[in-house]
Scaffold this motif. Structure first.
Motif, mmCIF file in Angstrom:
data_model
loop_
_atom_site.group_PDB
_atom_site.id
_atom_site.type_symbol
_atom_site.label_atom_id
_atom_site.label_comp_id
_atom_site.label_asym_id
_atom_site.label_seq_id
_atom_site.Cartn_x
_atom_site.Cartn_y
_atom_site.Cartn_z
ATOM 1 N N LEU A 113 0.828 -1.213 0.000
ATOM 2 C CA LEU A 113 0.000 0.000 0.000
ATOM 3 C C LEU A 113 0.863 1.265 0.000
ATOM 4 O O LEU A 113 0.602 2.217 -0.737
ATOM 5 N N GLU A 114 1.890 1.235 0.822
ATOM 6 C CA GLU A 114 2.739 2.423 0.957
ATOM 7 C C GLU A 114 3.449 2.745 -0.369
ATOM 8 O O GLU A 114 3.569 3.915 -0.740
ATOM 9 N N GLN A 115 3.851 1.700 -1.094
ATOM 10 C CA GLN A 115 4.512 1.897 -2.393
ATOM 11 C C GLN A 115 3.495 2.382 -3.434
ATOM 12 O O GLN A 115 3.789 3.254 -4.261
ATOM 13 N N ALA A 116 2.292 1.802 -3.384
ATOM 14 C CA ALA A 116 1.285 2.131 -4.396
ATOM 15 C C ALA A 116 0.675 3.513 -4.175
ATOM 16 O O ALA A 116 0.238 4.160 -5.132
ATOM 17 N N TRP A 117 0.638 3.976 -2.923
ATOM 18 C CA TRP A 117 -0.089 5.210 -2.612
ATOM 19 C C TRP A 117 0.653 5.985 -1.524
ATOM 20 O O TRP A 117 0.093 6.242 -0.442
ATOM 21 N N PRO A 118 1.899 6.368 -1.801
ATOM 22 C CA PRO A 118 2.717 6.991 -0.741
ATOM 23 C C PRO A 118 2.116 8.288 -0.211
ATOM 24 O O PRO A 118 2.127 8.531 1.000
ATOM 25 N N GLU A 119 1.537 9.084 -1.120
ATOM 26 C CA GLU A 119 0.972 10.370 -0.723
ATOM 27 C C GLU A 119 -0.225 10.175 0.218
ATOM 28 O O GLU A 119 -0.365 10.870 1.240
ATOM 29 N N GLY A 120 -1.078 9.218 -0.126
ATOM 30 C CA GLY A 120 -2.261 8.945 0.691
ATOM 31 C C GLY A 120 -1.873 8.442 2.077
ATOM 32 O O GLY A 120 -2.444 8.867 3.085
ATOM 33 N N VAL A 121 -0.910 7.561 2.122
ATOM 34 C CA VAL A 121 -0.468 7.007 3.407
ATOM 35 C C VAL A 121 0.152 8.108 4.262
ATOM 36 O O VAL A 121 -0.101 8.194 5.468
ATOM 37 N N ARG A 122 0.917 8.989 3.622
ATOM 38 C CA ARG A 122 1.533 10.100 4.359
ATOM 39 C C ARG A 122 0.455 11.022 4.936
ATOM 40 O O ARG A 122 0.507 11.401 6.113
ATOM 41 N N ARG A 123 -0.537 11.334 4.122
ATOM 42 C CA ARG A 123 -1.625 12.211 4.588
ATOM 43 C C ARG A 123 -2.409 11.552 5.727
ATOM 44 O O ARG A 123 -2.812 12.197 6.685
ATOM 45 N N TRP A 124 -2.630 10.242 5.583
ATOM 46 C CA TRP A 124 -3.381 9.536 6.626
ATOM 47 C C TRP A 124 -2.637 9.608 7.969
ATOM 48 O O TRP A 124 -3.224 9.937 9.000
ATOM 49 N N ARG A 125 -1.345 9.314 7.905
ATOM 50 C CA ARG A 125 -0.557 9.333 9.156
ATOM 51 C C ARG A 125 -0.612 10.712 9.802
ATOM 52 O O ARG A 125 -0.710 10.842 11.026
ATOM 53 N N ALA A 126 -0.555 11.745 8.959
ATOM 54 C CA ALA A 126 -0.564 13.112 9.487
ATOM 55 C C ALA A 126 -1.926 13.442 10.102
ATOM 56 O O ALA A 126 -2.012 14.201 11.069
ATOM 57 N N ALA A 127 -2.986 12.854 9.546
ATOM 58 C CA ALA A 127 -4.340 13.183 10.017
ATOM 59 C C ALA A 127 -4.747 12.367 11.241
ATOM 60 O O ALA A 127 -5.640 12.764 11.991
ATOM 61 N N ALA A 128 -4.120 11.211 11.433
ATOM 62 C CA ALA A 128 -4.552 10.308 12.506
ATOM 63 C C ALA A 128 -3.911 10.710 13.829
ATOM 64 O O ALA A 128 -2.674 10.690 13.944
ATOM 65 N N PRO A 129 -4.714 11.074 14.832
ATOM 66 C CA PRO A 129 -4.142 11.409 16.133
ATOM 67 C C PRO A 129 -3.219 10.309 16.662
ATOM 68 O O PRO A 129 -2.233 10.605 17.339
ATOM 69 N N LEU A 130 -3.513 9.043 16.354
ATOM 70 C CA LEU A 130 -2.651 7.955 16.839
ATOM 71 C C LEU A 130 -1.480 7.693 15.895
ATOM 72 O O LEU A 130 -0.669 6.783 16.137
ATOM 73 N N GLY A 131 -1.404 8.441 14.783
ATOM 74 C CA GLY A 131 -0.176 8.491 13.995
ATOM 75 C C GLY A 131 0.188 7.269 13.183
ATOM 76 O O GLY A 131 1.319 7.157 12.720
ATOM 77 N N ARG A 132 -0.748 6.369 12.975
ATOM 78 C CA ARG A 132 -0.416 5.190 12.163
ATOM 79 C C ARG A 132 -1.645 4.697 11.428
ATOM 80 O O ARG A 132 -2.780 5.067 11.764
ATOM 81 N N LEU A 133 -1.399 3.822 10.424
ATOM 82 C CA LEU A 133 -2.503 3.139 9.748
ATOM 83 C C LEU A 133 -3.034 2.049 10.672
ATOM 84 O O LEU A 133 -2.337 1.612 11.599
ATOM 85 N N GLY A 134 -4.258 1.586 10.384
ATOM 86 C CA GLY A 134 -4.796 0.469 11.151
ATOM 87 C C GLY A 134 -4.152 -0.836 10.733
ATOM 88 O O GLY A 134 -3.539 -0.943 9.671
ATOM 89 N N ARG A 135 -4.313 -1.830 11.597
ATOM 90 C CA ARG A 135 -3.851 -3.185 11.293
ATOM 91 C C ARG A 135 -5.073 -4.100 11.291
ATOM 92 O O ARG A 135 -6.051 -3.835 12.011
ATOM 93 N N PRO A 136 -5.024 -5.192 10.511
ATOM 94 C CA PRO A 136 -6.168 -6.109 10.499
ATOM 95 C C PRO A 136 -6.594 -6.533 11.905
ATOM 96 O O PRO A 136 -7.786 -6.654 12.197
ATOM 97 N N GLU A 137 -5.619 -6.701 12.800
ATOM 98 C CA GLU A 137 -5.989 -7.154 14.150
ATOM 99 C C GLU A 137 -6.694 -6.068 14.961
ATOM 100 O O GLU A 137 -7.397 -6.371 15.926
#
Ligand SMILES: NC(=O)c1ccc[n+]([C@@H]2O[C@H](COP(=O)([O-])OP(=O)(O)OC[C@H]3O[C@@H](n4cnc5c(N)ncnc54)[C@H](OP(=O)(O)O)[C@@H]3O)[C@@H](O)[C@H]2O)c1
Length: 251
Positions: free
Chosen positions: A193-217
């Motif tokens: 995902l990070e390779q396919a959509w680096p800009e989106g992942v960067r924006r998500w991390r910046a927007a998320a108060p917890l600072g990371r993407l979710g995990r399946p678990e």
């Protein structure tokens, strides 16, 4: 005692990362798990082998859930295998992108049939099996059900409807002891995902108060909670699992 000891659960769409994560968390908490897939039989069998290798019980069931009879068959096979059914997680879904002006009715219907109509049919079939002994149903919706993303009108509409289906079903199935809830995840990471959509992942991390993407678990934990005795008085609820992204003011 683990949270789901003695339960029999059906998780749909385990060929994808989130379904796999939910199925593995259910097994870790003691549930016997029926793993549904459509085409990804190899991935489903790998997850089932992992559960069995840890001393759990698992079976793989296949079918296209846009077909109502197939929904009934898959739910029936899960219940027959497990000697009943305590929990259903409606996770299977599609997320194609398409701009509204060019979207065809077939493209619209394909998303609604997969993401919404399958939820209706699987839930109805599961409720027939659960009637009498009770159970839980959890739909995997999305934060896009309340905050639509561009090119995802069909997806966002289907997920909003899934949340509303859970609330409506909670009303009607509650007297039978069946709880129905939804989980609305934010962006969940997956390989590439990070390779396919680096800009989106960067924006998500910046927007998320917890600072990371979710995990399946993370999604799996929410589903375990909703299926467990800890949520025995929780029904008709949408549990947002998004690292706090939607808590942020939109301006
Ligand atoms: N990824 C995210 O960031 C995110 C965020 C919020 C919500 N969600 C929701 O979470 C769920 C799982 O997402 P995911 O990212 O793990 O998706 P995914 O990797 O695309 O997996 C979805 C699974 O659904 C199954 N499926 C699709 N069409 C089907 C059909 N007609 N009949 C039966 N099964 C069908 C597929 O089965 P086969 O592979 O076996 O064909 C696939 O394994 C979806 O409902 C999605 O909308 C995802």
């Amino acid at each position: 005692m683990r949270l789901l000891d003695g339960q029999v659960a059906l998780v749909t769409g385990v060929g994808g990362g989130i379904g796999r994560g939910i199925a593995l968390r259910f097994a870790e908490e003691g549930a016997a798990v029926a793993l549904h897939c459509r085409t990804a039989a190899g991935a489903a069998r790998e997850a089932a082998a992992r559960i069995e290798g840890s001393g759990g019980r698992a079976v793989v069931l296949r079918g296209d859930l846009t077909d109502e009879d197939t929904c009934r068959r898959v739910v029936g096979e899960a219940a027959e295998w497990g000697g009943g059914l305590d929990a259903l997680v409606n996770n299977a879904g599609v997320q194609p992108t398409r701009e509204l002006p060019g979207m065809t009715a077939d493209e619209w219907r394909a998303v609604v049939d997969t993401n919404l109509s399958s939820v209706f049919a699987c839930t109805q079939a599961a409720a027939e099996v659960m009637r009498g002994r009770g159970g839980s149903v959890t739909h995997i919706a999305s934060i896009e059900g309340s905050a639509p993303a561009p090119l995802h009108a069909h997806y966002s509409a289907s997920k909003a409807a899934v949340v509303m289906h859970a609330r409506a079903a909670a009303l009607e199935y509650g007297p039978s002891g069946i709880r129905v809830n939804s989980v609305s995840p934010g962006l969940i990471g997956r390989e590439g995902l990070e390779q396919a959509w680096p800009e989106g992942v960067r924006r998500w991390r910046a927007a998320a108060p917890l600072g990371r993407l979710g995990r399946p678990e993370d999604v799996g934990d929410a589903c375990v909670f909703l299926a467990s005795r800890l949520a025995s008085w929780v029904t008709g609820h949408d549990l947002v699992v998004d690292g706090g992204v939607t808590a942020r003011p939109p301006w």
